[in-house]
Design an enzyme around this catalytic site. Structure first.
Site, PDB file in Angstrom:
ATOM      1  N   ARG A  76       0.784  -1.264   0.064  1.00 46.18           N
ATOM      2  CA  ARG A  76       0.200   0.064   0.053  1.00 46.18           C
ATOM      3  C   ARG A  76       0.815   1.234   0.077  1.00 46.18           C
ATOM      4  NH1 ARG A  76      -1.991   0.782   4.459  1.00 46.18           N
ATOM      5  NH2 ARG A  76      -1.283  -1.051   5.494  1.00 46.18           N
ATOM      6  N   TYR A  87      -1.826  -3.490  -6.477  1.00 47.27           N
ATOM      7  CA  TYR A  87      -1.599  -3.899  -5.296  1.00 47.27           C
ATOM      8  C   TYR A  87      -2.731  -4.027  -4.346  1.00 47.27           C
ATOM      9  CZ  TYR A  87      -0.492  -5.203  -0.386  1.00 47.27           C
ATOM     10  OH  TYR A  87      -0.366  -5.792   0.770  1.00 47.27           O
ATOM     11  N   LYS A 104      -9.844  -2.419   1.817  1.00 46.29           N
ATOM     12  CA  LYS A 104      -9.490  -1.193   2.815  1.00 46.29           C
ATOM     13  C   LYS A 104     -10.607  -0.030   2.208  1.00 46.29           C
ATOM     14  CE  LYS A 104      -6.892  -3.291   5.702  1.00 46.29           C
ATOM     15  NZ  LYS A 104      -5.811  -4.173   5.279  1.00 46.29           N
ATOM     16  N   HIS A 146     -10.692  -2.726  11.708  1.00 43.36           N
ATOM     17  CA  HIS A 146      -9.498  -3.653  11.010  1.00 43.36           C
ATOM     18  C   HIS A 146      -9.249  -4.558  11.943  1.00 43.36           C
ATOM     19  CE1 HIS A 146      -4.764  -3.455   9.398  1.00 43.36           C
ATOM     20  NE2 HIS A 146      -5.757  -4.353   8.906  1.00 43.36           N
ATOM     21  N   SER A 199      -1.286  -3.648  10.293  1.00 45.55           N
ATOM     22  CA  SER A 199      -0.851  -4.414   8.965  1.00 45.55           C
ATOM     23  C   SER A 199       0.586  -5.261   9.374  1.00 45.55           C
ATOM     24  CB  SER A 199      -0.627  -3.640   7.914  1.00 45.55           C
ATOM     25  OG  SER A 199      -2.062  -2.940   7.803  1.00 45.55           O
ATOM     26  N   CYS A 253       1.023  -7.694  11.765  1.00 46.12           N
ATOM     27  CA  CYS A 253       1.249  -7.735  13.086  1.00 46.12           C
ATOM     28  C   CYS A 253       0.499  -9.034  13.550  1.00 46.12           C
ATOM     29  CB  CYS A 253       0.984  -6.493  13.659  1.00 46.12           C
ATOM     30  SG  CYS A 253       2.236  -5.109  13.215  1.00 46.12           S
ATOM     31  N   THR A 262      -3.948 -12.641  10.753  1.00 51.57           N
ATOM     32  CA  THR A 262      -4.412 -13.764   9.998  1.00 51.57           C
ATOM     33  C   THR A 262      -3.944 -15.055  10.858  1.00 51.57           C
ATOM     34  OG1 THR A 262      -4.206 -12.689   8.009  1.00 51.57           O
ATOM     35  CG2 THR A 262      -3.993 -15.241   7.977  1.00 51.57           C
ATOM     36  N   ASP A 313      -9.283  -9.827   8.682  1.00 54.53           N
ATOM     37  CA  ASP A 313      -8.836  -8.439   8.601  1.00 54.53           C
ATOM     38  C   ASP A 313      -9.760  -7.301   8.658  1.00 54.53           C
ATOM     39  OD1 ASP A 313      -6.550  -6.988   7.510  1.00 54.53           O
ATOM     40  OD2 ASP A 313      -7.648  -6.324   5.860  1.00 54.53           O
ATOM     41  N   ARG A 372       2.135 -12.313  -0.777  1.00 54.95           N
ATOM     42  CA  ARG A 372       0.850 -12.370  -0.115  1.00 54.95           C
ATOM     43  C   ARG A 372       0.343 -13.620  -1.002  1.00 54.95           C
ATOM     44  NH1 ARG A 372      -1.681  -8.934   3.953  1.00 54.95           N
ATOM     45  NH2 ARG A 372      -0.038  -7.263   4.027  1.00 54.95           N
TER      46      ARG A 372
HETATM   47  P1  GTP Z   1      -2.249  -7.843   7.400  1.00 52.74           P
HETATM   48  O1  GTP Z   1      -2.720  -8.608   6.284  1.00 52.74           O
HETATM   49  O2  GTP Z   1      -1.242  -6.889   6.673  1.00 52.74           O
HETATM   50  O3  GTP Z   1      -3.350  -7.024   7.888  1.00 52.74           O
HETATM   51  O4  GTP Z   1      -1.417  -8.452   8.428  1.00 52.74           O
HETATM   52  P2  GTP Z   1      -1.780  -9.443   9.442  1.00 52.74           P
HETATM   53  O5  GTP Z   1      -2.197  -8.451  10.678  1.00 52.74           O
HETATM   54  O6  GTP Z   1      -2.814 -10.664   9.266  1.00 52.74           O
HETATM   55  O7  GTP Z   1      -0.431 -10.319   9.928  1.00 52.74           O
HETATM   56  P3  GTP Z   1      -0.245 -11.588   9.645  1.00 52.74           P
HETATM   57  O8  GTP Z   1      -0.873 -12.700  10.804  1.00 52.74           O
HETATM   58  O9  GTP Z   1      -0.221 -12.084   8.331  1.00 52.74           O
HETATM   59  O10 GTP Z   1       1.653 -11.834  10.276  1.00 52.74           O
HETATM   60  C1  GTP Z   1       2.552 -10.884   9.878  1.00 52.74           C
HETATM   61  C2  GTP Z   1       3.827 -11.578  10.008  1.00 52.74           C
HETATM   62  O11 GTP Z   1       4.030 -11.798  11.617  1.00 52.74           O
HETATM   63  C3  GTP Z   1       3.868 -12.880   9.478  1.00 52.74           C
HETATM   64  O12 GTP Z   1       5.261 -12.982   9.027  1.00 52.74           O
HETATM   65  C4  GTP Z   1       3.856 -13.815  10.462  1.00 52.74           C
HETATM   66  O13 GTP Z   1       4.604 -14.936  10.678  1.00 52.74           O
HETATM   67  C5  GTP Z   1       4.146 -12.993  11.931  1.00 52.74           C
HETATM   68  N1  GTP Z   1       3.616 -13.459  13.311  1.00 52.74           N
HETATM   69  C6  GTP Z   1       2.185 -13.442  13.143  1.00 52.74           C
HETATM   70  N2  GTP Z   1       1.920 -14.082  14.539  1.00 52.74           N
HETATM   71  C7  GTP Z   1       2.947 -14.124  15.270  1.00 52.74           C
HETATM   72  C8  GTP Z   1       3.347 -14.240  16.671  1.00 52.74           C
HETATM   73  O14 GTP Z   1       2.392 -14.521  17.304  1.00 52.74           O
HETATM   74  N3  GTP Z   1       4.713 -14.124  16.968  1.00 52.74           N
HETATM   75  C9  GTP Z   1       5.640 -13.736  15.968  1.00 52.74           C
HETATM   76  N4  GTP Z   1       7.022 -13.687  16.420  1.00 52.74           N
HETATM   77  N5  GTP Z   1       5.494 -13.391  14.677  1.00 52.74           N
HETATM   78  C10 GTP Z   1       4.077 -13.528  14.220  1.00 52.74           C
HETATM   79  C1  SPV Z   2      -2.982  -4.548   5.355  1.00 52.73           C
HETATM   80  O1  SPV Z   2      -2.032  -4.023   4.698  1.00 52.73           O
HETATM   81  O2  SPV Z   2      -3.272  -4.335   6.380  1.00 52.73           O
HETATM   82  C2  SPV Z   2      -3.587  -5.738   4.477  1.00 52.73           C
HETATM   83  C3  SPV Z   2      -3.131  -5.646   3.297  1.00 52.73           C
HETATM   84  O3  SPV Z   2      -4.274  -6.324   4.967  1.00 52.73           O
HETATM   85  S1  SPV Z   2      -3.820  -4.805   2.023  1.00 52.73           S
HETATM   86  O4  SPV Z   2      -5.171  -5.146   1.614  1.00 52.73           O
HETATM   87  O5  SPV Z   2      -3.314  -4.516   1.105  1.00 52.73           O
HETATM   88  O6  SPV Z   2      -4.419  -3.467   2.952  1.00 52.73           O
HETATM   89 MN    MN Z   3      -4.834  -5.691   7.041  1.00 55.96          MN
END
Ligand code: GTP
Ligand code: SPV
Ligand code: MN
Length: 590
Positions: A73, A201, A210, A230, A252, A254, A257, A277, A374
């Site tokens: 983004r 993207y 979003k 979010h 994002s 963090c 998922t 999300d 992704r």
């Molecule tokens: P968006 O799709 O951008 O909104 O991200 P999200 O909040 O869904 O994050 P996601 O679960 O995809 O995790 C992002 C990164 O953080 C990945 O590389 C994960 O492996 C890592 N991660 C997620 N949960 C944990 C955790 O509990 N501990 C650690 N150390 N890393 C984590």
């Molecule tokens: C984020 O960045 O929080 C995502 C990916 O979940 S996007 O759809 O690009 O916003």
């Molecule tokens: Mn997100």
């Protein structure tokens, strides 16, 4: 006679001048044709939009490389065009609507020449839900069209639902020439219109996500008395079979998922995800907060995803129920024709190409997959999907989690004293920036409720809205903050995270039932290490103590940074937030 929808599509076509217009019906047969066009006709950066991956290892999976300047983004190119700047607030870029329209008109003149315009009728929310919103997106990208089929409920029924209505949600998207200098993502909240050019993207191009479901929907929610957030929505089943629903806001990349799909490290606990999300939340007639996930798919971060960290996501990605599954900007193993990313074991004898197609091997310092590589896959592929996912009314939320990525200072988990204190927790939330957006990575910025890039109006008003929603509820959810990301002197994560996060969720649920113990600190209730169920996890007690401790004197810089952030909103920042700030300031002392 043409309907308002048909007229609108025709007007956009006159401006953008595609070679042809194709109205999508959402069928699987059509999805195959769109993928096929991406393989044989449409190109990005001179290469086909899609290539077919190894179908026995990854059924229905296709590979996509974006333009190398179009991987995340772009918040600096994203505008929310309210009639006045104050309404957009210091948290948004703003341009006067007429000026923004004119700029976009110039950029869009003839932008679809040589391409097909796809008309995508899609629904955010279950069609029977009173909260569902019928929407139309136009795009000139097969990648975007295929992605929208996965991420939303796409089909002809939406056209029937729109009927003769004028005020459907509109999105006009073109990849343009993919030049960042001609890239803009413009929101017109009062018209429920998003106009995006120059990027393919996710968050810039899948306009139901979003752009509509957060920026524009948050504005609608503010006016109508509901919340667009979010947030993850998930059910947690305890060993007695009782399911508690929670919502969790993490910025994002963090951990949303991963949290939504968590495989419990504690026996007897099961997770039932509804969304990873976005949550739309309404106060029900029983005085509780109900959440739906308006989306229908996962657009998740690939790096770090493995059978060890997130087995349920790997199972989802390998499921062949819903066509297609997409992998974007991962590495590619040329021998097996499989996607690969950091966090998976390196395959023996691989001939690896990195995300840009260059030969790569593990001795290289650069990453093979883009850090924001992704996957896109249907929620119906998820083997542990909650049976409540398609419940039009949503699920009642017992706890709200807010969190961030903080190497230091912020404890593993904290419970706010009450709703108002919880909103203050959210308001002062900070997180280290990630690769999900194009900016410097790893710097702490305030990201209240993980909504800084997504709140479609003045954030001072947003906090006021949250406070007023709290007052409407007889039984407001308890609010907690979490931080999985504390690091030690070597920079390694102290808390194991992932499946072990159930230990924290268990404590949270028990707190909502008044069962678990906690210590009162200046920032809220924090568990003592005895309050957490650590069965089966060996962790040095001092380490656990360390990430559960609050040394209030260390919070001074945090407080100063929070003050600077809150002050930007001037009169719009509710007095209640400053009251909470003053109480914390008093605890920290001079
Ligand atoms: P968006 O799709 O951008 O909104 O991200 P999200 O909040 O869904 O994050 P996601 O679960 O995809 O995790 C992002 C990164 O953080 C990945 O590389 C994960 O492996 C890592 N991660 C997620 N949960 C944990 C955790 O509990 N501990 C650690 N150390 N890393 C984590
Ligand atoms: C984020 O960045 O929080 C995502 C990916 O979940 S996007 O759809 O690009 O916003
Ligand atoms: Mn997100």
């Amino acid at each position: 006679m043409a309907t308002p929808l048909e007229k609108w599509v025709e007007q956009q076509a006159q401006l953008t001048k595609p070679d042809d217009i194709y109205w999508c019906n959402g069928s699987e047969e059509e999805a195959h044709r769109i993928i096929e066009r991406g393989i044989s006709k449409e190109k990005i950066n001179g290469a086909p939009v899609f290539s077919k991956l190894n179908q026995s290892a990854w059924p229905n999976a296709y590979y996509h490389r974006s333009h190398p300047t179009d991987v995340a983004r772009t918040e600096h190119l994203t505008y929310v065009c309210h009639a006045d700047k104050e309404t957009a607030g210091p948290n948004n870029n703003w341009m006067a609507p007429a000026e923004a329209m004119e700029k976009m008109r110039k950029l869009s003149d003839g932008c679809m020449r040589g391409r097909t315009m796809y008309v995508l009728p899609y629904m955010m929310g279950h069609p029977d839900s009173p909260y569902a919103k019928p929407c139309i997106q136009l795009t000139d990208s097969a990648y975007v069209a295929a992605s929208m089929r996965i991420m939303t409920r796409l089909g002809n029924a939406v056209i029937d639902k729109i009927g003769a209505r004028e005020n459907f949600v509109k999105g006009l998207h073109s990849i343009g020439d993919l030049n960042p200098e001609r890239r803009l993502i413009m929101h017109f909240p009062d018209e429920k219109f998003v106009w995006s050019i120059g990027s393919g993207y996710g968050g810039n191009a899948l306009l139901g996500k979003k752009c509509f479901s957060l920026r524009i929907a948050s504005w609608q929610g503010y006016q109508e008395g509901w919340l667009a957030e979010h947030m993850v929505v998930m059910g947690i089943e305890d060993p007695e079979g009782k399911v508690t629903y929670i919502a969790a806001a993490l910025p994002s990349a963090c951990g949303k998922t991963n949290l939504a799909m968590l495989q419990s490290a504690l026996p007897g606990y099961k997770i039932w995800p509804l969304g990873d999300d976005i949550a739309w939340m309404n106060v029900g007639s029983d005085g509780r907060l109900y959440a739906i996930n308006p989306e229908a798919g996962f657009f998740g971060v690939a790096p770090g995803t493995s059978m060890k960290t997130n087995p349920n996501m790997i199972r989802t990605l390998k499921n062949d129920k819903f066509f297609p599954t997409l992998f974007t900007n991962t590495a590619l193993n040329k021998i097996t024709n499989e996607p690969w990313w950091e966090g998976l074991d390196y395959p023996e004898g691989a001939d690896m190409e990195d995300w840009q197609g260059k030969t790569w091997n593990p001795s290289m310092s650069a990453k093979a997959a883009h850090p924001n590589a992704r996957f896109t896959t249907s929620i119906y592929n998820c083997p542990i999907l909650s049976k409540e996912y398609d419940n039009p009314g949503g699920v009642p939320i017992s706890a709200i989690i807010v969190g961030g990525r903080r190497a230091h200072l912020v404890p593993l988990v904290t419970e706010a004293f009450n709703w108002q204190h919880g909103v203050f927790h959210a308001a002062r939330m900070g997180s280290e920036t990630t690769a999900a957006a194009a900016h410097q990575i790893g710097v702490v910025r305030r990201d209240p409720m993980a909504m800084l890039p997504f709140c479609g109006y003045n954030m001072g008003d947003y906090f006021r809205h949250w406070l007023s929603i709290g007052k409407k509820m007889a039984n407001p959810p308890k609010i907690f903050s979490v931080n999985w990301f504390r690091t030690d002197e070597n920079g390694s994560f102290i808390w194991p995270g992932f499946g072990d996060n159930i230990r924290i969720l268990k404590w949270i649920i028990e707190r909502t039932n008044g069962k678990a113990g906690a210590k009162k600190t200046a920032i809220g209730f924090v568990p003592a290490k005895e309050d957490l169920d650590m069965t089966g996890l060996s962790m040095e007690p001092e380490k656990l103590d360390g990430i559960l401790s609050v040394n209030i004197k260390d919070w001074k810089p945090e407080l100063e940074d929070t003050k600077k952030f809150l002050q930007q909103f001037g009169e719009r920042m509710p007095a209640e937030i400053w009251q909470e700030f003053a109480a914390l300031e008093k605890e920290i002392g001079g």
